[in-house]
Design an enzyme around this catalytic site. Sequence first.
Site, PDB file in Angstrom:
ATOM      1  CD  GLU A 146      -3.234  -0.329  -0.050  1.00 18.14           C
ATOM      2  OE1 GLU A 146      -2.946   0.940  -0.376  1.00 18.14           O
ATOM      3  OE2 GLU A 146      -4.271  -0.920  -0.099  1.00 18.14           O
ATOM      4  CD  GLU A 201      -2.765   5.145  -6.908  1.00 19.98           C
ATOM      5  OE1 GLU A 201      -2.975   6.066  -5.810  1.00 19.98           O
ATOM      6  OE2 GLU A 201      -3.225   4.143  -6.974  1.00 19.98           O
TER       7      GLU A 201
END
Length: 118
Positions: A63, A70
């Site tokens: 994560e 991102e």
Amino acid sequence: MKKFFGGFVFAFNGIMYTFKTQLNFRVHCFVAVVLVALCFYLELSIAEWLWIIAAMAMVLIAELANTAIETLVDLVSPEYNIKAGLVKDVAAALVLIAALMALAIGILILLPKIFHAS
């Protein structure tokens, strides 16, 4: 030494940024807390604990990596770009595979204990 400990501040900032901005990271953290409580209740062996801890770490690390990727993609490609989208998709797949592997580890270790405890 000051520079060394400063690195921990940067790392903590990264964790806090991810926690504040990523719902999935918060969900994984909540699941990890519940899972730890369940593991204590089921009295896991050291080897079982190691597998569970490794699985939880794998998902949280994935994560964090996904968030970093991102964020970087958004920085270098603020407008829509098909390749930028593919990079984000692959980063999301990283998390998905980590989560599925963690689920498999959890099922293999915890289900027999849950049914045996009943």
